[in-house]
Design a protein around this motif. Structure first.
Motif, PDB file in Angstrom:
ATOM      1  N   ALA A   1       0.813  -1.220   0.000  1.00 47.86           N
ATOM      2  CA  ALA A   1       0.000   0.000   0.000  1.00 47.86           C
ATOM      3  C   ALA A   1       0.845   1.268   0.000  1.00 47.86           C
ATOM      4  N   ARG A   2       2.106   1.160   0.383  1.00 47.05           N
ATOM      5  CA  ARG A   2       2.976   2.333   0.465  1.00 47.05           C
ATOM      6  C   ARG A   2       3.783   2.577  -0.806  1.00 47.05           C
ATOM      7  N   ILE A   3       3.712   1.657  -1.769  1.00 43.68           N
ATOM      8  CA  ILE A   3       4.480   1.789  -3.016  1.00 43.68           C
ATOM      9  C   ILE A   3       3.508   2.138  -4.140  1.00 43.68           C
ATOM     10  N   PRO A   4       3.688   3.270  -4.787  1.00 39.54           N
ATOM     11  CA  PRO A   4       2.747   3.678  -5.836  1.00 39.54           C
ATOM     12  C   PRO A   4       2.609   2.623  -6.933  1.00 39.54           C
ATOM     13  N   GLY A   5       1.366   2.193  -7.176  1.00 32.09           N
ATOM     14  CA  GLY A   5       1.086   1.263  -8.255  1.00 32.09           C
ATOM     15  C   GLY A   5       1.413  -0.183  -7.979  1.00 32.09           C
ATOM     16  N   ALA A   6       1.960  -0.493  -6.816  1.00 20.98           N
ATOM     17  CA  ALA A   6       2.325  -1.879  -6.510  1.00 20.98           C
ATOM     18  C   ALA A   6       1.082  -2.734  -6.304  1.00 20.98           C
ATOM     19  N   ARG A   7       1.236  -4.024  -6.580  1.00 20.05           N
ATOM     20  CA  ARG A   7       0.117  -4.920  -6.341  1.00 20.05           C
ATOM     21  C   ARG A   7       0.596  -6.223  -5.693  1.00 20.05           C
ATOM     22  N   LEU A   8      -0.349  -6.927  -5.090  1.00 19.86           N
ATOM     23  CA  LEU A   8      -0.074  -8.150  -4.343  1.00 19.86           C
ATOM     24  C   LEU A   8      -0.882  -9.293  -4.931  1.00 19.86           C
ATOM     25  N   GLU A   9      -0.222 -10.438  -5.136  1.00 26.36           N
ATOM     26  CA  GLU A   9      -0.928 -11.656  -5.538  1.00 26.36           C
ATOM     27  C   GLU A   9      -0.612 -12.749  -4.539  1.00 26.36           C
ATOM     28  N   VAL A  10      -1.643 -13.498  -4.143  1.00 26.93           N
ATOM     29  CA  VAL A  10      -1.507 -14.553  -3.141  1.00 26.93           C
ATOM     30  C   VAL A  10      -1.708 -15.907  -3.812  1.00 26.93           C
ATOM     31  N   VAL A  11      -0.784 -16.833  -3.557  1.00 25.28           N
ATOM     32  CA  VAL A  11      -0.894 -18.201  -4.056  1.00 25.28           C
ATOM     33  C   VAL A  11      -1.358 -19.075  -2.899  1.00 25.28           C
ATOM     34  N   ASN A  12      -2.455 -19.768  -3.087  1.00 27.97           N
ATOM     35  CA  ASN A  12      -3.050 -20.567  -2.021  1.00 27.97           C
ATOM     36  C   ASN A  12      -2.370 -21.925  -1.864  1.00 27.97           C
ATOM     37  N   ASP A  13      -2.513 -22.458  -0.662  1.00 31.45           N
ATOM     38  CA  ASP A  13      -1.949 -23.766  -0.300  1.00 31.45           C
ATOM     39  C   ASP A  13      -0.456 -23.833  -0.631  1.00 31.45           C
ATOM     40  N   ALA A  14       0.268 -22.790  -0.234  1.00 25.51           N
ATOM     41  CA  ALA A  14       1.700 -22.708  -0.514  1.00 25.51           C
ATOM     42  C   ALA A  14       2.420 -22.128   0.687  1.00 25.51           C
ATOM     43  N   ARG A  15       3.751 -22.397   0.746  1.00 27.58           N
ATOM     44  CA  ARG A  15       4.550 -21.974   1.879  1.00 27.58           C
ATOM     45  C   ARG A  15       5.729 -21.107   1.419  1.00 27.58           C
ATOM     46  N   HIS A  16       6.734 -20.954   2.272  1.00 33.02           N
ATOM     47  CA  HIS A  16       7.772 -19.954   2.055  1.00 33.02           C
ATOM     48  C   HIS A  16       8.566 -20.190   0.771  1.00 33.02           C
ATOM     49  N   ALA A  17       8.879 -21.434   0.468  1.00 33.69           N
ATOM     50  CA  ALA A  17       9.693 -21.741  -0.717  1.00 33.69           C
ATOM     51  C   ALA A  17       8.810 -21.912  -1.949  1.00 33.69           C
ATOM     52  N   LEU A  18       7.927 -20.965  -2.157  1.00 33.49           N
ATOM     53  CA  LEU A  18       6.904 -21.032  -3.196  1.00 33.49           C
ATOM     54  C   LEU A  18       7.432 -21.381  -4.594  1.00 33.49           C
ATOM     55  N   PRO A  19       8.497 -20.760  -5.101  1.00 29.74           N
ATOM     56  CA  PRO A  19       8.940 -21.082  -6.471  1.00 29.74           C
ATOM     57  C   PRO A  19       9.374 -22.531  -6.659  1.00 29.74           C
ATOM     58  N   MET A  20       9.837 -23.166  -5.570  1.00 32.81           N
ATOM     59  CA  MET A  20      10.218 -24.571  -5.648  1.00 32.81           C
ATOM     60  C   MET A  20       9.041 -25.490  -5.367  1.00 32.81           C
ATOM     61  N   GLU A  21       8.194 -25.095  -4.432  1.00 39.25           N
ATOM     62  CA  GLU A  21       7.055 -25.932  -4.045  1.00 39.25           C
ATOM     63  C   GLU A  21       5.995 -25.992  -5.136  1.00 39.25           C
ATOM     64  N   LYS A  22       5.681 -24.841  -5.720  1.00 42.79           N
ATOM     65  CA  LYS A  22       4.637 -24.758  -6.747  1.00 42.79           C
ATOM     66  C   LYS A  22       5.161 -23.944  -7.934  1.00 42.79           C
ATOM     67  N   PRO A  23       6.119 -24.494  -8.674  1.00 43.47           N
ATOM     68  CA  PRO A  23       6.746 -23.710  -9.753  1.00 43.47           C
ATOM     69  C   PRO A  23       5.785 -23.293 -10.853  1.00 43.47           C
ATOM     70  N   ALA A  24       4.830 -24.147 -11.226  1.00 37.05           N
ATOM     71  CA  ALA A  24       3.914 -23.799 -12.315  1.00 37.05           C
ATOM     72  C   ALA A  24       3.047 -22.603 -11.937  1.00 37.05           C
ATOM     73  N   GLN A  25       2.509 -22.611 -10.715  1.00 40.75           N
ATOM     74  CA  GLN A  25       1.675 -21.498 -10.276  1.00 40.75           C
ATOM     75  C   GLN A  25       2.499 -20.224 -10.133  1.00 40.75           C
ATOM     76  N   PHE A  26       3.677 -20.349  -9.558  1.00 42.34           N
ATOM     77  CA  PHE A  26       4.530 -19.178  -9.393  1.00 42.34           C
ATOM     78  C   PHE A  26       4.916 -18.596 -10.747  1.00 42.34           C
ATOM     79  N   ASN A  27       5.343 -19.447 -11.669  1.00 41.46           N
ATOM     80  CA  ASN A  27       5.766 -18.965 -12.988  1.00 41.46           C
ATOM     81  C   ASN A  27       4.628 -18.267 -13.721  1.00 41.46           C
ATOM     82  N   ALA A  28       3.411 -18.767 -13.554  1.00 39.54           N
ATOM     83  CA  ALA A  28       2.269 -18.144 -14.215  1.00 39.54           C
ATOM     84  C   ALA A  28       2.010 -16.740 -13.679  1.00 39.54           C
ATOM     85  N   VAL A  29       2.109 -16.579 -12.356  1.00 38.06           N
ATOM     86  CA  VAL A  29       1.902 -15.252 -11.754  1.00 38.06           C
ATOM     87  C   VAL A  29       2.985 -14.286 -12.229  1.00 38.06           C
TER      88      VAL A  29
END
Length: 259
Positions: A224-252
């Motif tokens: 909210a403090r960065i002009p134009g920034a946005r947030l996307e949340v990946v469900n059923d995922a943990r800290h190592a998101l790019p390794m745990e769910k690479p397909a979902q992460f890559n799509a985002v």
């Protein structure tokens, strides 16, 4: 793999593909190998660069102390060595903090910024946080990196179907030089660029796993403090998101980079 001499040390890096430069920055105790699924996916359209932070992987491990500004300066030095004027920058955890430092210190080098399960502030505020820092230092010094890796891996990859990722994480983390790991950990603790992020003008995306151990509310607050920034949340995922769910992460990430 290749090597560049930057700021008096050797930095190990990998570069694949052609197109706009895309720089990936790994987390604490990790290495460039963590981004294998992203390199394979994005190298068809981007010039993908991944590297080992000082004290990590195959890069040199000079005596400490380390600092976040130093990590960011190493990243800037790598881009200069590769004759890259600016890049899309992606960082996870410690790498996300480095990416924030990089963006505020070298704004002209950053085309866009993607922060994964991280934030612009690591100020220690509670007794629970102080205890967690003490415990991590204790485990590394008394039990060793393999013990710490096994403890963390169960939190990052709890599901049976992620056994291979869990075992790779343990193997990679166990390779760490304990003192270099603690030097990098100490660089993060108490660090903050929270007061500077409002001046970031490049496109910014924060990607959060819904079950990450850094709170979603913290990410909502800094976005909210960065002009134009946005947030996307990946469900059923943990800290190592790019390794745990690479397909979902890559799509985002791909949707963001396409805009």
């Amino acid at each position: 793999m290749a090597r560049a001499h930057i700021n008096g040390i050797g930095i190990d890096y990998d570069m694949q593909g052609e197109g706009p430069p895309l720089l990936f920055i790994h987390g604490l105790g990790s290495c460039k190998e963590d981004w294998e699924a992203q390199v394979a996916h994005f190298a068809a359209r981007f010039r993908v660069i991944s590297f080992d932070l000082r004290g990590h992987g195959a890069s040199d491990k000079p005596a400490g102390p380390y600092s976040m500004a130093q990590f960011a300066n190493d990243a800037a030095g790598l881009l200069h060595a590769l004759q890259i004027e600016s890049a899309h920058v992606v960082g996870i955890s410690l790498g996300g903090a480095v990416a924030f430092q990089f963006a505020v210190d070298y704004p002209g080098l950053v085309q866009s910024l993607t922060i994964v399960n991280s934030g612009p502030d690591a100020t220690v505020r509670t007794f629970k946080e102080k205890l967690a820092i003490w415990m991590r230092n204790y485990v590394v010094r008394r039990k060793g990196m393999a013990k710490l890796a096994a403890m963390i891996a169960l939190r990052l990859f709890p599901k049976p179907e992620n056994r291979a990722e869990r075992e790779r994480f343990i193997e990679r983390t166990s390779r760490n030089d304990p003192q270099a790991y603690l030097n990098a950990f100490a660089a993060l603790i108490g660090w903050s660029v929270a007061e500077r992020i409002g001046g970031i003008t490049c496109p910014v995306l924060a990607i959060a796993a819904d079950q990450d151990y850094t709170p979603l509310s913290m990410k909502e607050a800094y976005v909210a403090r960065i002009p134009g920034a946005r947030l996307e949340v990946v469900n059923d995922a943990r800290h190592a998101l790019p390794m745990e769910k690479p397909a979902q992460f890559n799509a985002v990430l791909e949707r963001f980079l396409a805009t």
